[in-house]
Design an enzyme around this catalytic site. Structure first.
Site, PDB file in Angstrom:
ATOM      1  N   ASP A   1       0.666  10.714   5.227  1.00 45.67           N
ATOM      2  CA  ASP A   1      -0.047   9.438   5.093  1.00 45.67           C
ATOM      3  C   ASP A   1      -1.528   9.607   5.357  1.00 45.67           C
ATOM      4  OD1 ASP A   1       2.901   8.725   5.778  1.00 45.67           O
ATOM      5  OD2 ASP A   1       2.003   7.005   4.762  1.00 45.67           O
TER       6      ASP A   1
HETATM    7  C1  LIG Z   1       4.334  10.479  -0.938  1.00 43.20           C
HETATM    8  S1  LIG Z   1       4.432   9.446   0.357  1.00 43.20           S
HETATM    9  C2  LIG Z   1       4.189  10.300   1.866  1.00 43.20           C
HETATM   10  C3  LIG Z   1       4.371   9.388   2.971  1.00 43.20           C
HETATM   11  O1  LIG Z   1       3.707   8.186   2.678  1.00 43.20           O
HETATM   12  C4  LIG Z   1       5.834   9.159   3.300  1.00 43.20           C
HETATM   13  O2  LIG Z   1       6.462  10.306   3.704  1.00 43.20           O
HETATM   14  C5  LIG Z   1       5.878   8.136   4.379  1.00 43.20           C
HETATM   15  O3  LIG Z   1       5.680   8.439   5.513  1.00 43.20           O
HETATM   16  C6  LIG Z   1       6.043   6.752   3.911  1.00 43.20           C
HETATM   17  O4  LIG Z   1       6.048   5.819   4.936  1.00 43.20           O
HETATM   18  P1  LIG Z   1       6.339   4.308   4.619  1.00 43.20           P
HETATM   19  O5  LIG Z   1       6.280   3.669   5.976  1.00 43.20           O
HETATM   20  O6  LIG Z   1       7.685   4.229   3.988  1.00 43.20           O
HETATM   21  O7  LIG Z   1       5.226   3.820   3.708  1.00 43.20           O
END
Ligand SMILES: CSC[C@@H](O)[C@@H](O)C(=O)COP(=O)(O)O
Length: 352
Positions: A246
């Protein structure tokens, strides 16, 4: 055909409601910035690249309907709306970087006297539409580089087994996926033996979304409870761990879904290479280390309930951070669309 999380044509945006998957496939209309903020905040769309793209497309949809003919007013409104969209979820950096890029574009289009209000609108919307196409191309490059790196590091030319966490596939991006893109690419190379995906408590992106994508793509795979990771590495040979990101800080520290950090510790202990697969839009060179990454805390209901059913004892206190930061020292390589970089070599990306 891959799952499609974002359906866009000029002036119209629909997103696949990820809260209903895997049991129901329903698209939700996103009619402008207010809707965009809501679907991101409620996690009907999620995953760092998809959040950025849906946020920006929601602005494109709103702008398409806007008959404003004053460039200065357009510029000012765009900046306010982008800042609002960025506030929907704080940890993923992709939407912040996209907003900065678009605010710069709006500033220069507004200042350029040769640009008419119609040109402003056209060029601004086209730039956003370009993000959708670029994200898929970048993911395919990440897939190729990741596949090469993992095969090069694995012993002999035997089959490989991958562990992944959270969801990083077509649903979390414009298409193809980051860590799941690497897995797709390994599958295409015919060297993939098996994928293990974690449930990813508390929100279960692994059980609900990654498992759904793996089954859809006919990739041989097994779902595990998050706490099985160390036992898995101890009992079955895992070639590599690949997860998404992220936000990656300049020193390589990486914020990703909660639980990533403990998987990286287990990988180090068992000598399993641990890779982050992320586009450059997830790298935040303005942060020297992961200490300054803001970690989103989600409502306790996501822990205490599964769907409508309460599973935790009433009255217990809860702490529900949505992400954690894996120190760079635990990361073997960061797979980007420009190649694979050691975490302490991210500054070299600029010269590529
Ligand atoms: C290609 S997306 C990578 C990350 O965004 C993913 O692994 C993640 O942590 C997503 O978190 P989320 O809380 O579902 O948005």
């Amino acid at each position: 055909m891959s799952l499609e999380s974002i359906r866009y044509t000029r002036g119209s945006l629909d997103i696949l409601d990820q809260l209903l998957l895997p049991l129901q496939t329903r698209y939700v209309k996103v009619d402008g910035v207010e809707d965009g903020w809501k679907v991101i905040n409620k996690m009907q769309v999620r995953g760092a690249p998809a959040i950025a793209i849906v946020g920006c497309l929601s602005l494109a949809v709103e702008l398409e309907k806007d008959n404003n003919s004053d460039k200065k007013v357009m510029r000012q409104e765009i900046e306010g709306k982008l800042n609002y969209l960025v506030s929907a979820r704080p940890t993923a950096v992709n939407i912040k970087l996209a907003a900065d890029e678009l605010i710069n574009l709006a500033n220069s289009l507004s200042a350029d006297e040769t640009v008419t209000p119609e040109d402003f609108k056209e060029r601004f919307i086209s730039r956003i539409e370009g993000m959708l196409i670029k994200d898929i191309e970048d993911n395919k490059a990440i897939g190729r580089y990741g596949c090469e790196a993992i095969l090069k590091n694995s012993e002999g030319d035997g089959p490989v087994r991958i562990l992944t966490h959270c969801n990083t596939g077509s649903l979390a991006t414009a298409g193809y996926g980051t860590a799941l893109g690497v897995i797709r690419s390994l599958q295409e190379s015919k060297r993939l033996d098996h994928v293990y995906c974690t449930e990813t408590r508390p929100y279960n992106q692994g059980a609900r979304l990654t498992a759904y994508e793996l089954v859809h793509e006919k990739i041989p795979s097994t779902l595990i409870v998050d706490s099985v990771v160390s036992a898995l590495m101890n009992s079955r040979r895992i070639t590599a761990v690949v997860v998404g990101a992220d936000r990656v800080a300049a020193n390589g520290d990486t914020a990703n879904k909660i639980g990533t950090y403990q998987i990286a510790i287990a990988a180090k202990h068992h000598g399993v290479p641990f890779y982050i697969a992320a586009p450059l839009t997830s790298i935040d060179m303005s942060l020297t280390s992961g200490e300054r990454i803001k970690i989103e805390e989600r409502p306790e209901r996501e822990m205490t309930h599964v769907g409508v059913h309460r599973i935790a004892a009433p009255g217990i206190n809860c702490w529900n951070p949505s992400f954690d930061v894996t120190p760079a020292a635990l990361i073997t390589g960061i797979i980007t669309e420009k190649g694979v970089f050691a975490p302490d070599k991210l500054s070299e990306i600029e010269s590529k």
